[in-house]
Design an enzyme around this catalytic site. Structure first.
Site, short mmCIF file in Angstrom:
data_model
loop_
_atom_site.label_atom_id
_atom_site.label_comp_id
_atom_site.label_asym_id
_atom_site.label_seq_id
_atom_site.Cartn_x
_atom_site.Cartn_y
_atom_site.Cartn_z
N HIS A 110 47.74 66.77 2.81
CA HIS A 110 46.63 66.39 3.79
C HIS A 110 46.94 66.55 5.27
O HIS A 110 48.00 66.51 5.63
CB HIS A 110 46.06 65.31 3.50
CG HIS A 110 46.65 63.89 4.01
ND1 HIS A 110 47.97 63.62 3.19
CD2 HIS A 110 46.69 63.13 4.96
CE1 HIS A 110 48.59 62.57 3.68
NE2 HIS A 110 47.93 62.08 4.53
N ASP A 112 46.15 64.16 8.65
CA ASP A 112 45.69 62.73 8.83
C ASP A 112 44.24 62.81 9.37
O ASP A 112 44.10 63.39 10.51
CB ASP A 112 46.50 61.67 9.51
CG ASP A 112 47.96 61.47 8.63
OD1 ASP A 112 47.73 61.41 7.57
OD2 ASP A 112 48.83 61.18 9.38
N HIS A 265 50.82 67.37 5.30
CA HIS A 265 52.24 66.71 4.91
C HIS A 265 51.87 65.92 3.56
O HIS A 265 50.78 65.58 3.15
CB HIS A 265 52.67 65.28 5.86
CG HIS A 265 51.60 64.50 6.26
ND1 HIS A 265 50.49 64.82 7.14
CD2 HIS A 265 51.55 63.24 5.74
CE1 HIS A 265 50.02 63.69 7.26
NE2 HIS A 265 50.36 62.55 6.36
N ARG A 280 52.98 53.11 10.43
CA ARG A 280 52.51 54.51 10.99
C ARG A 280 51.59 54.17 12.00
O ARG A 280 50.62 53.28 11.99
CB ARG A 280 51.52 55.28 9.68
CG ARG A 280 51.24 56.59 10.17
CD ARG A 280 50.53 57.45 9.33
NE ARG A 280 48.94 57.17 9.45
CZ ARG A 280 48.25 57.50 8.38
NH1 ARG A 280 48.27 58.15 7.27
NH2 ARG A 280 46.88 57.57 8.78
C1 SIN Z 1 51.52 59.51 5.07
O1 SIN Z 1 50.67 60.35 4.57
O2 SIN Z 1 50.68 58.96 6.33
C2 SIN Z 1 52.40 58.90 4.57
C3 SIN Z 1 53.61 59.97 4.02
C4 SIN Z 1 54.71 59.20 3.55
O3 SIN Z 1 54.59 58.18 3.01
O4 SIN Z 1 55.67 59.65 3.29
#
Ligand code: SIN
Length: 289
Positions: A110, A112, A265, A280
């Site tokens: 996805h 974000d 990602h 995050r």
């Molecule tokens: C995310 O999608 O923001 C997290 C990615 C992760 O946990 O590596």
């Protein structure tokens, strides 16, 4: 000479990858304007920046993130860091029967907040506790994905639009993990579906990139269901081709800052019994065009 011109930062491309390491910067100290300009440029050029050995407080992470734009407050308030709603805890840790963070944040590929009118410019993830095995994060370059698509398919999808929904996979994730609370009506109202271009123009570079994902894109607007599903499946395959990916293997105190307009990602996952926790921040971006 003003300190502004005394840049200490080196941008070191990572081998066999579009990503780069930012060397010579301590984010617990104020970042000089010239250093910031170089980081900003490198973020546009490399899409994923890795800062090693960053022992920064939540306040310092927030302050640095804010230099790129306003920060988003994630709809899952259950997983905000106490006293710092700008930080979303990404973690598989369960304490006293309660998950401390969103453990499956990156279970599907996805970008974000693509489910919002103004999706995220970029996200900054700071390692707090890492598993001894697994826990990598994968990134896939969506400009390269676009450029890999054959011209006939490019012409077919260039001006299509697609619906994105935060709820697309929510129930599926709820069934398989303890990390998805039942959403309140107020939370659901904050994540109504939106329509985005299938191919977006990066506002900072003018480059085209694919902008669909298996996590949030539900359908192509104006196409019958079966045709829409088949086309999305085909686009998802281009979007995540192995040769377009960078795999980040986390080291203690890594901070990774990626461009959600350029990459998708995915969290590769780690064994359930190993603890993983990251913080995050998510920078707000522009309406895609
Ligand atoms: C995310 O999608 O923001 C997290 C990615 C992760 O946990 O590596």
């Amino acid at each position: 000479m003003s300190t502004d011109t005394l840049t200490r930062v080196e941008i070191r491309p990572l081998p066999d990858s579009f990503a780069a390491e930012v060397v010579g910067l301590d984010l617990s100290q104020p970042v000089a304007d010239e250093d910031f300009r170089r980081i900003h440029r490198a973020h546009l050029d490399h899409h994923v920046l890795v800062f090693r050995e960053q022992r920064v407080t939540p306040e310092q992470q927030i302050e640095f993130s804010r230099r790129f734009g306003a920060l988003e407050i994630h709809v899952l308030h259950q997983f905000h860091l106490n006293g710092h709603p700008e930080i979303l805890i990404v973690s598989n840790i369960v304490e006293n029967g309660q998950p401390v963070g969103l453990g499956d944040a990156g279970y599907f590929w996805h970008s974000d907040l693509s489910y919002k009118e103004k999706p995220s410019l970029g996200s900054m993830l700071l390692a707090q506790e890492l598993p001894s095995e697994g826990g990598d994060t994968l990134f896939a370059d969506q400009h390269a994905a676009w450029e890999t698509i054959p011209p006939e398919l490019q012409a077919r999808v260039r001006h299509l639009k697609a619906e994105h929904s935060y709820l697309a996979k929510y129930e599926e994730l709820r069934e398989r993990s303890p990390w998805r609370p039942k959403l309140s009506d107020e939370q659901v109202a904050r994540v109504l579906p939106v329509v985005q271009p299938v191919v977006r123009t990066h506002p900072g570079t003018g480059r085209l990139g694919l902008f669909v994902s298996e996590h949030f894109t539900t359908r192509i607007v104006g196409l019958p269901e079966a045709e829409s599903r088949a086309l999305l499946e085909e686009l998802f395959q281009y979007a995540t081709l192995p040769q377009l990916q960078y795999r980040h293997r986390w080291q203690p105190h890594d901070m990774v800052f990626w461009d959600n307009r350029s990459v998708l990602h995915l969290a590769a996952g780690c064994p359930d019994h190993l603890r993983r926790r990251l913080h995050r921040t998510t920078v707000q971006g522009d309406k895609p065009f």
